[in-house]
Design a protein around this motif. Structure first.
Motif: not given
Ligand SMILES: O=C(CO)[C@H](O)[C@H](O)COP(=O)(O)O
Length: 151
Positions: A65-71, A82-90, A97-108
């Motif tokens: 969890v960051g401010g924007s999450g971008m950095g 690592i396959r991290a996704g910036l997730c701000h909408d459903l 997850r379904a396409h990229n098998d993200a193992n890290v979620i990043v949220i702003g």
């Protein structure tokens, strides 16, 4: 699941809320910092910590969890495996997850309210990777990561 979680100074309240929720859901949550002391912190070491745990198997998934999450997204995706996704909408959460098998979620935390963040995290943990052609693409990304030619 064993979940490693971090937040910078913008994400401390959301981190605490997510820890409470995920623990109540039965997950084993490892709070890797930062801890509320009024200090600003650099996010790359936090990202390196939780991503390292995912890569070496000490954690199944990580939340950043960051401010924007971008950095944070940029930092996490520098780490091999690592396959991290910036997730701000459903929609993008489900695809991560379904396409990229993200193992890290990043949220702003400055982007989302806490209720939507909880909904997004729930969806992220409850969406399975589809495999098939998406696995082939992840294999190609892994080649890029190793600096090998795409076949
Ligand atoms: O989201 C972030 C990076 O993508 C950080 O939270 C943000 O850059 C922190 O900035 P500052 O220390 O100036 O508040």
């Amino acid at each position: 699941m064993r979940i490693a979680i971090v937040a910078d100074h913008h994400g401390l309240a959301l981190k605490a809320r997510l820890i409470t929720r995920l623990t109540a859901q039965g997950h084993e949550v490892d709070d890797r910092g930062a801890h509320a002391d009024g200090m600003t912190v650099d996010y790359p070491p936090l990202c390196a910590d939780v991503c390292g745990r995912v890569v070496d198997g000490r954690a199944d998934r990580a939340i950043v969890v960051g401010g924007s999450g971008m950095g944070e997204l940029i930092a996490c995706n520098k780490i091999r495996g690592i396959r991290a996704g910036l997730c701000h909408d459903l929609f993008t959460t489900e695809i991560s997850r379904a396409h990229n098998d993200a193992n890290v979620i990043v949220i702003g935390a400055k982007v989302l309210g806490p209720e939507l963040a909880e909904e997004i995290v729930d969806l992220w943990f409850n969406t399975r990777f589809k495999g098939g052609p998406h696995q082939q693409r992840l294999d190609q990304i892994a080649l890029l990561e190793r600096g090998e030619p795409l076949t």
